[in-house]
Design a protein around this motif. Structure first.
Motif, PDB file in Angstrom:
ATOM      1  N   ALA A   1      -0.323  27.097 -48.940  1.00  0.00           N
ATOM      2  CA  ALA A   1      -1.147  26.055 -48.326  1.00  0.00           C
ATOM      3  C   ALA A   1      -2.071  25.383 -49.344  1.00  0.00           C
ATOM      4  O   ALA A   1      -2.230  24.148 -49.340  1.00  0.00           O
ATOM      5  CB  ALA A   1      -1.963  26.649 -47.178  1.00  0.00           C
TER       6      ALA A   1
ATOM      7  N   PRO B   1       1.370  25.955 -44.236  1.00  0.00           N
ATOM      8  CA  PRO B   1       0.556  25.948 -43.003  1.00  0.00           C
ATOM      9  C   PRO B   1      -0.775  25.212 -43.187  1.00  0.00           C
ATOM     10  O   PRO B   1      -1.846  25.799 -43.059  1.00  0.00           O
ATOM     11  CB  PRO B   1       0.360  27.437 -42.687  1.00  0.00           C
ATOM     12  CG  PRO B   1       0.540  28.145 -43.985  1.00  0.00           C
ATOM     13  CD  PRO B   1       1.428  27.298 -44.843  1.00  0.00           C
ATOM     14  N   THR B   2      -0.698  23.912 -43.453  1.00  0.00           N
ATOM     15  CA  THR B   2      -1.895  23.087 -43.605  1.00  0.00           C
ATOM     16  C   THR B   2      -1.548  21.643 -43.265  1.00  0.00           C
ATOM     17  O   THR B   2      -0.403  21.225 -43.445  1.00  0.00           O
ATOM     18  CB  THR B   2      -2.458  23.191 -45.045  1.00  0.00           C
ATOM     19  OG1 THR B   2      -3.701  22.518 -45.108  1.00  0.00           O
ATOM     20  CG2 THR B   2      -1.507  22.577 -46.058  1.00  0.00           C
TER      21      THR B   2
ATOM     22  N   MET C   1       5.600  18.404 -40.044  1.00  0.00           N
ATOM     23  CA  MET C   1       5.183  19.747 -40.384  1.00  0.00           C
ATOM     24  C   MET C   1       6.002  20.743 -39.577  1.00  0.00           C
ATOM     25  O   MET C   1       6.178  20.577 -38.379  1.00  0.00           O
ATOM     26  CB  MET C   1       3.710  19.902 -40.029  1.00  0.00           C
ATOM     27  CG  MET C   1       3.188  21.275 -40.314  1.00  0.00           C
ATOM     28  SD  MET C   1       1.400  21.269 -40.250  1.00  0.00           S
ATOM     29  CE  MET C   1       1.125  23.040 -40.447  1.00  0.00           C
TER      30      MET C   1
ATOM     31  N   ASP D   1       5.706  24.328 -38.400  1.00  0.00           N
ATOM     32  CA  ASP D   1       4.805  25.465 -38.284  1.00  0.00           C
ATOM     33  C   ASP D   1       5.630  26.621 -37.735  1.00  0.00           C
ATOM     34  O   ASP D   1       5.972  26.649 -36.559  1.00  0.00           O
ATOM     35  CB  ASP D   1       3.646  25.129 -37.344  1.00  0.00           C
ATOM     36  CG  ASP D   1       2.672  26.291 -37.202  1.00  0.00           C
ATOM     37  OD1 ASP D   1       3.031  27.428 -37.574  1.00  0.00           O
ATOM     38  OD2 ASP D   1       1.562  26.059 -36.714  1.00  0.00           O
TER      39      ASP D   1
ATOM     40  N   SER E   1       4.988  29.440 -36.904  1.00  0.00           N
ATOM     41  CA  SER E   1       4.418  30.289 -35.864  1.00  0.00           C
ATOM     42  C   SER E   1       4.343  29.598 -34.502  1.00  0.00           C
ATOM     43  O   SER E   1       4.088  30.246 -33.493  1.00  0.00           O
ATOM     44  CB  SER E   1       3.031  30.780 -36.270  1.00  0.00           C
ATOM     45  OG  SER E   1       2.069  29.796 -36.013  1.00  0.00           O
ATOM     46  N   SER E   2       4.582  28.275 -34.455  1.00  0.00           N
ATOM     47  CA  SER E   2       4.490  27.554 -33.167  1.00  0.00           C
ATOM     48  C   SER E   2       5.452  28.104 -32.131  1.00  0.00           C
ATOM     49  O   SER E   2       5.089  28.325 -30.970  1.00  0.00           O
ATOM     50  CB  SER E   2       4.806  26.076 -33.350  1.00  0.00           C
ATOM     51  OG  SER E   2       3.740  25.419 -33.927  1.00  0.00           O
TER      52      SER E   2
ATOM     53  N   VAL F   1      -0.213  23.118 -31.463  1.00  0.00           N
ATOM     54  CA  VAL F   1      -0.671  21.986 -32.280  1.00  0.00           C
ATOM     55  C   VAL F   1      -2.183  21.801 -32.128  1.00  0.00           C
ATOM     56  O   VAL F   1      -2.906  21.600 -33.110  1.00  0.00           O
ATOM     57  CB  VAL F   1       0.078  20.688 -31.886  1.00  0.00           C
ATOM     58  CG1 VAL F   1      -0.386  19.510 -32.715  1.00  0.00           C
ATOM     59  CG2 VAL F   1       1.588  20.890 -32.002  1.00  0.00           C
TER      60      VAL F   1
ATOM     61  N   ARG G   1      -3.989  24.560 -33.963  1.00  0.00           N
ATOM     62  CA  ARG G   1      -4.009  24.328 -35.407  1.00  0.00           C
ATOM     63  C   ARG G   1      -5.082  23.298 -35.757  1.00  0.00           C
ATOM     64  O   ARG G   1      -5.830  23.449 -36.721  1.00  0.00           O
ATOM     65  CB  ARG G   1      -2.629  23.845 -35.855  1.00  0.00           C
ATOM     66  CG  ARG G   1      -2.400  23.923 -37.326  1.00  0.00           C
ATOM     67  CD  ARG G   1      -0.923  23.719 -37.627  1.00  0.00           C
ATOM     68  NE  ARG G   1      -0.468  22.403 -37.214  1.00  0.00           N
ATOM     69  CZ  ARG G   1       0.699  22.145 -36.629  1.00  0.00           C
ATOM     70  NH1 ARG G   1       1.539  23.123 -36.359  1.00  0.00           N
ATOM     71  NH2 ARG G   1       1.043  20.922 -36.314  1.00  0.00           N
TER      72      ARG G   1
ATOM     73  N   TYR H   1       4.654  35.540 -44.204  1.00  0.00           N
ATOM     74  CA  TYR H   1       4.027  34.319 -43.706  1.00  0.00           C
ATOM     75  C   TYR H   1       2.683  34.637 -43.059  1.00  0.00           C
ATOM     76  O   TYR H   1       2.620  35.321 -42.037  1.00  0.00           O
ATOM     77  CB  TYR H   1       4.971  33.669 -42.695  1.00  0.00           C
ATOM     78  CG  TYR H   1       4.541  32.327 -42.187  1.00  0.00           C
ATOM     79  CD1 TYR H   1       4.474  31.237 -43.035  1.00  0.00           C
ATOM     80  CD2 TYR H   1       4.235  32.140 -40.849  1.00  0.00           C
ATOM     81  CE1 TYR H   1       4.096  29.995 -42.563  1.00  0.00           C
ATOM     82  CE2 TYR H   1       3.860  30.902 -40.367  1.00  0.00           C
ATOM     83  CZ  TYR H   1       3.798  29.837 -41.232  1.00  0.00           C
ATOM     84  OH  TYR H   1       3.437  28.612 -40.769  1.00  0.00           O
TER      85      TYR H   1
ATOM     86  N   GLY I   1       0.724  32.814 -41.439  1.00  0.00           N
ATOM     87  CA  GLY I   1       0.525  32.161 -40.147  1.00  0.00           C
ATOM     88  C   GLY I   1       0.902  33.026 -38.949  1.00  0.00           C
ATOM     89  O   GLY I   1       0.495  32.755 -37.825  1.00  0.00           O
TER      90      GLY I   1
ATOM     91  N   ARG J   1      -2.332  34.841 -36.142  1.00  0.00           N
ATOM     92  CA  ARG J   1      -2.286  34.363 -34.762  1.00  0.00           C
ATOM     93  C   ARG J   1      -1.944  35.460 -33.766  1.00  0.00           C
ATOM     94  O   ARG J   1      -1.465  35.196 -32.672  1.00  0.00           O
ATOM     95  CB  ARG J   1      -1.303  33.197 -34.641  1.00  0.00           C
ATOM     96  CG  ARG J   1      -1.841  31.917 -35.266  1.00  0.00           C
ATOM     97  CD  ARG J   1      -0.783  30.837 -35.251  1.00  0.00           C
ATOM     98  NE  ARG J   1      -1.252  29.606 -35.846  1.00  0.00           N
ATOM     99  CZ  ARG J   1      -1.229  29.346 -37.134  1.00  0.00           C
ATOM    100  NH1 ARG J   1      -0.814  30.247 -37.983  1.00  0.00           N
ATOM    101  NH2 ARG J   1      -1.640  28.172 -37.596  1.00  0.00           N
TER     102      ARG J   1
END
Lengths: 224, 224
Positions: free
Chosen positions: A155, A178-179, A191, A193, A195-196, B16, B19, B101, B103, B107
């Motif tokens: 990041a 992750p930024t 992006m 992500d 982990s989304s 989102v 974040r 990772y 991230g 979380r």
């Protein structure tokens, strides 16, 4: 390519339809109804028909869609019938994984260079390409007409890498760091992500394990 | 956790917002208007307000949202205030990248085991965990109460790995292998197609390089 811009939500579903069509073709299915395709893509069929109508694709009554032709139409709409030279910056584990990911090359994305700032990594061979110094970015973008830059750095390095990409003329950036990146308006950033999706699963998992019940702490307040 | 299920599209945007709120907190911003938050999240503010209203979160007139409290509300809604033990299967480059990772762990996702079918990899230390044989899956799921399984194997192995996960009691699967998985109805699968975002970028890139023009080959046909 269709004459007008199609809705963003439809654009986001085109790769899903393409994947579904590819899996139908792998099973040697040549025609399909909108219901079959919708089920393979995991969307409802009314939404699918609406989406495909933006591409001017309506299928044939009583026959449905020609799988191969629809796949070509979508690939052309996305631009996958063109060649997209891609550069990947940051060749750690994720960069390695991306360089070796068969799903990129099979969809028209050609990785032309792997760049890393770490001098110790340079010259190492990954997926048939030698890791090159990040300082060569501009020369590589010019030489290969690179359109898309992939950022797989930590990041902390991502914004600086992105700035250099934009200076070198790259107008589309795929960011795995992750930024959130800041770019000029003419540059598109997407992006990923990682982990989304895990968070969306957790949302559903939580509801499986505990039946829903009213939460008294959630009092509606005044609108801001 | 709110009393009713919220729309799927809203669920997909919660990570989102989370974040965006995290990045506001990093910049020590304690309150924000819906416009500021919408801009940080890259959505329009009307959609943001609608989404947050499903969580019973309306902000305060003239003040806006309390960043820390809204972050807590969203984290609780997703279930991130709980502990989610995760197992990763397939420790190639992508599995390595996922294990490392940051991230995930930040979380609420705790990787409790890394499994690989390759006997030569076993015992290797990755992100502080020893790679274990895939045959230990059931025992590990029981021991740690694993809720979410992550598949980072090649496409050819993914369905078999998924079947074993389901047999072991895992009900949420995150699939990074480029193949569609079949699961019983009580199991949720989410697929991360690393090339989808690249395709969406290509769509926009294509439109930047060539101005839109009508395509005569796209004749509407009859509706299927």
């Amino acid at each position: 390519m269709s004459p007008t811009r199609i809705p963003e939500a439809t654009v986001a579903r085109l790769p899903v339809y393409l994947r579904a069509l590819n899996s139908l073709l792998e099973r040697e299915i040549r025609t399909c109804s909108s219901e079959e395709l919708a089920s393979a893509a995991g969307v409802n069929s009314a939404k699918l028909r609406k989406d495909l109508s933006h591409l001017g694709s309506y299928g044939t009554r009583g026959v449905g869609y020609d799988v191969e032709y629809l796949r070509y139409q979508i690939a052309r709409e996305i631009g996958l019938t063109q060649d997209w030279p891609v550069v990947i910056v940051g060749i750690g584990n994720l960069g390695h994984a991306l360089a070796n990911y068969s799903g990129f090359s099979s969809r028209g994305f050609r990785t032309v260079a792997l760049l890393d700032a770490d001098a110790a990594r340079q010259g190492e061979l990954v997926a048939g390409l030698k890791i090159r110094p990040f300082t060569e970015l501009s020369a590589i973008v010019r030489e290969h007409g690179v359109a898309i830059g992939v950022i797989a750095t930590p990041a902390a390095a991502a914004q600086s890498v992105c700035d250099h990409m934009v200076d070198a003329g790259i107008r589309s950036v795929l960011n795995f760091a992750p930024t959130v990146l800041t770019v000029p308006p003419e540059v598109d950033v997407r992006m990923v992500d990682l982990s989304s999706e895990l968070q969306i699963l957790a949302y559903h998992e939580q509801r499986k394990s505990a039946p829903a019940s009213p939460d008294p702490t959630l009092d509606p307040e005044v609108v801001a």
